[in-house]
Structures are given as C-alpha cells and as structure tokens.
Write a protein that holds these residues in place. Sequence first.
Motif, PDB file in Angstrom:
ATOM      1  N   VAL A  97       0.843  -1.201   0.000  1.00  0.00           N
ATOM      2  CA  VAL A  97       0.000   0.000   0.000  1.00  0.00           C
ATOM      3  C   VAL A  97       0.884   1.260   0.000  1.00  0.00           C
ATOM      4  O   VAL A  97       0.634   2.216  -0.749  1.00  0.00           O
ATOM      5  CB  VAL A  97      -0.965  -0.001   1.203  1.00  0.00           C
ATOM      6  N   ALA A  98       1.932   1.242   0.819  1.00  0.00           N
ATOM      7  CA  ALA A  98       2.850   2.395   0.872  1.00  0.00           C
ATOM      8  C   ALA A  98       3.437   2.652  -0.519  1.00  0.00           C
ATOM      9  O   ALA A  98       3.584   3.808  -0.945  1.00  0.00           O
ATOM     10  CB  ALA A  98       3.952   2.147   1.892  1.00  0.00           C
ATOM     11  N   SER A  99       3.742   1.580  -1.214  1.00  0.00           N
ATOM     12  CA  SER A  99       4.338   1.730  -2.538  1.00  0.00           C
ATOM     13  C   SER A  99       3.345   2.374  -3.528  1.00  0.00           C
ATOM     14  O   SER A  99       3.728   3.229  -4.339  1.00  0.00           O
ATOM     15  CB  SER A  99       4.842   0.353  -2.974  1.00  0.00           C
ATOM     16  N   ILE A 100       2.079   2.017  -3.414  1.00  0.00           N
ATOM     17  CA  ILE A 100       1.050   2.653  -4.250  1.00  0.00           C
ATOM     18  C   ILE A 100       1.021   4.166  -3.966  1.00  0.00           C
ATOM     19  O   ILE A 100       0.956   4.992  -4.864  1.00  0.00           O
ATOM     20  CB  ILE A 100      -0.347   2.038  -3.967  1.00  0.00           C
ATOM     21  N   ASN A 101       1.120   4.507  -2.682  1.00  0.00           N
ATOM     22  CA  ASN A 101       1.049   5.927  -2.319  1.00  0.00           C
ATOM     23  C   ASN A 101       2.304   6.699  -2.713  1.00  0.00           C
ATOM     24  O   ASN A 101       2.221   7.877  -3.057  1.00  0.00           O
ATOM     25  CB  ASN A 101       0.723   6.068  -0.834  1.00  0.00           C
ATOM     26  N   CYS A 102       3.453   6.039  -2.671  1.00  0.00           N
ATOM     27  CA  CYS A 102       4.682   6.701  -3.147  1.00  0.00           C
ATOM     28  C   CYS A 102       4.539   7.019  -4.631  1.00  0.00           C
ATOM     29  O   CYS A 102       4.889   8.115  -5.081  1.00  0.00           O
ATOM     30  CB  CYS A 102       5.906   5.804  -2.949  1.00  0.00           C
ATOM     31  N   ALA A 103       4.008   6.069  -5.385  1.00  0.00           N
ATOM     32  CA  ALA A 103       3.838   6.285  -6.830  1.00  0.00           C
ATOM     33  C   ALA A 103       2.795   7.369  -7.079  1.00  0.00           C
ATOM     34  O   ALA A 103       2.985   8.254  -7.908  1.00  0.00           O
ATOM     35  CB  ALA A 103       3.440   4.981  -7.502  1.00  0.00           C
ATOM     36  N   ARG A 104       1.718   7.325  -6.317  1.00  0.00           N
ATOM     37  CA  ARG A 104       0.644   8.307  -6.504  1.00  0.00           C
ATOM     38  C   ARG A 104       1.166   9.734  -6.347  1.00  0.00           C
ATOM     39  O   ARG A 104       0.726  10.653  -7.011  1.00  0.00           O
ATOM     40  CB  ARG A 104      -0.471   8.034  -5.483  1.00  0.00           C
ATOM     41  N   HIS A 105       2.108   9.912  -5.428  1.00  0.00           N
ATOM     42  CA  HIS A 105       2.625  11.263  -5.183  1.00  0.00           C
ATOM     43  C   HIS A 105       4.028  11.468  -5.748  1.00  0.00           C
ATOM     44  O   HIS A 105       4.696  12.441  -5.397  1.00  0.00           O
ATOM     45  CB  HIS A 105       2.554  11.572  -3.687  1.00  0.00           C
ATOM     46  N   ALA A 106       4.452  10.544  -6.592  1.00  0.00           N
ATOM     47  CA  ALA A 106       5.722  10.668  -7.321  1.00  0.00           C
ATOM     48  C   ALA A 106       6.926  10.919  -6.412  1.00  0.00           C
ATOM     49  O   ALA A 106       7.749  11.797  -6.684  1.00  0.00           O
ATOM     50  CB  ALA A 106       5.603  11.762  -8.383  1.00  0.00           C
ATOM     51  N   VAL A 107       7.012  10.162  -5.320  1.00  0.00           N
ATOM     52  CA  VAL A 107       8.169  10.320  -4.431  1.00  0.00           C
ATOM     53  C   VAL A 107       8.942   9.005  -4.282  1.00  0.00           C
ATOM     54  O   VAL A 107       9.710   8.848  -3.331  1.00  0.00           O
ATOM     55  CB  VAL A 107       7.751  10.872  -3.036  1.00  0.00           C
ATOM     56  N   GLU A 108       8.737   8.084  -5.233  1.00  0.00           N
ATOM     57  CA  GLU A 108       9.400   6.768  -5.112  1.00  0.00           C
ATOM     58  C   GLU A 108      10.918   6.912  -5.046  1.00  0.00           C
ATOM     59  O   GLU A 108      11.589   6.090  -4.438  1.00  0.00           O
ATOM     60  CB  GLU A 108       9.108   5.850  -6.304  1.00  0.00           C
TER      61      GLU A 108
END
Length: 290
Positions: A153-164
């Motif tokens: 889930v955290a990874s989805i949110n990193c991608a959503r906000h472009a901070v991967e």
Amino acid sequence: MTIGEALHQAAECLTQQSIDDAYLEADILLRHALGLTRAQLYARVTDEAPSAKLDSFHQMLDRRLRHEPTPHIVGHKEFFDLDFYVDRRVLIPRPETELLVERAIDIAQRRWAGACLITDIGTGSGAIAVSLAVHLPQASIFAIDPARDALEVASINCARHAVEDRVKLLLSDTVLALPEPVHLMVANLPYVKDDDLPTLAPEIREWEPLEALAGGPDGLGKIRRFLSEAGARLHADGVILVEMNPEQAQPLTAFARRLFPQAAIRVETDLAHLDRMVVIEVGRMKGHDL
Ligand code: GLN
C-alpha cells in the motif's frame, strides 16, 4: 429523489446508527457515488440524482451502516491535504497524526535545510513518509514496516505522489535495519493497550489491522523497543518524534529520559489539546528548546 434529499436521508440513517460525523460521511459517500467534487455537489442539490448512481450510493451506505469505514468504501483518505489510497491492509491515517508530520517538517526545515535523512517506523499506508517527502524536497526517507502487505500500500502511495525516488521501503520491524544513521525518526507505532482493544469502535476493531494497533499490556511495548534501538541509528544531533495516547505521556517521557539522559524531551498536544506526541531532541541539552 434530489441530490440534496439523498444526502439528508443518508445522514439521518447514519445518525440513527450513532455514526459520528454523519453529514460529512454521507457527503463523502455521495460525492464518490456521483463522481462530484464538494463544490459541484452543493451546486446541484436540487438536481435529480441519477437512479443508477443512487443505487450504488445506497449500497455504499449499507456497507457504512454495517460499520465498514468510509475510507475503505471509497478507497482513499485525505491526510495532510494529500490523498492516500487505503484498504484493509493498513491503518487509516488519523487527523491527529498530522501533528507529527507538521512538527517533523518544521524541525527538518530549521535544522537540516541542506540534506536530511528521515525514517518513518511503522509506515503502514506511507501517509507520514509520503507527506514528508512531498513537503521536504531535500529529504530522503526510509519507510519501515514489518508487514509486506502494508508496504504494498505504501508503494502505491509513493507512486501516486511521485516520491518513489526519495522514499525507500524497508521490510523490517526494527530501525536497526537502516543502512545508515538518520537525522530524524518519526514513529506512529501501535500504542493501544491489549485490554482496550475489545473496546475500540467496530470500524477499527473489525476492519483495521490489529497488528497496527496492539501495543501490548500497557500499549508501549513496540515504542519501548523502538526507542531502545533508535540511538544506534540516529545522528548525534538527531530528533525522535513519537505519537502516543495521552495517558502514556508520563511513562513514555520517563522511559525516554532514562535512555537519553542528556536530551531535551517535551510533550506536545494535538488539536483536541490532548498530549499526543513526545519530542526527543537527543543532541540538545535539557532546558534548551528549539
Ligand atoms: N489513534 C489510533 C486509534 O486508537 C491508534 C493508533 C496507533 O495505535 N498507532 O484509533
């Protein structure tokens, strides 16, 4: 039925079931069903609600009446003015945790405006780590969680906000997994006492991951372990922020004081004026505030 009537009727149903913030919840569900922003919804209260969408709204309302949390139904939750994907794998971000983020941003900007390494221990949905990454372009963040599910889930949110590129996810239950020392540690670990778990609202008890809430007999088990290990991975002038229950302020500050006898330690209150966070400035002598 008009949009306004649908909203009003739903809010009444939720109120009858003693669901808090009934109007706000009905509003979120209805906007989701109709695909409208808040401004659009209120501009169209006298319009007829399309019947297919009304059906899907009523299905969502049924789920809510069975105590499924609204963020699970709509698939997202706002936190720190950002939108996060959430599901049953993670704790839903709480408004009181915004205090932790606000303070972390403030401290990082004042102290490490150049480059700053941060860890978010027990990241869950990644709400804290991602909010910090969005607001602190100079920061790199290690987001740690022992649950592989949560990191997905955290990874989805990193991608959503472009901070991967600046949030590194680590599968672990300890800060000792950090590859290098950090300046700032932020922890919203489980802190609910075992005895209190059965008393939690059904929305929490039946829908959110127990392992994200259960903190042992006094609720502080996981936080104590984290603090005991934190010193080994913290820069000499580092700062630790820990979220807690208000009644944990005294035992937690006493424990922190034993571990970090030289540190400046203070408790901060949330918007409800409840003791919510302990700030441990490891490299700063007692009595000297920021
Ligand atoms: N504030 C949460 C609750 O009781 C607990 C969060 C936590 O244990 N970190 O709903």
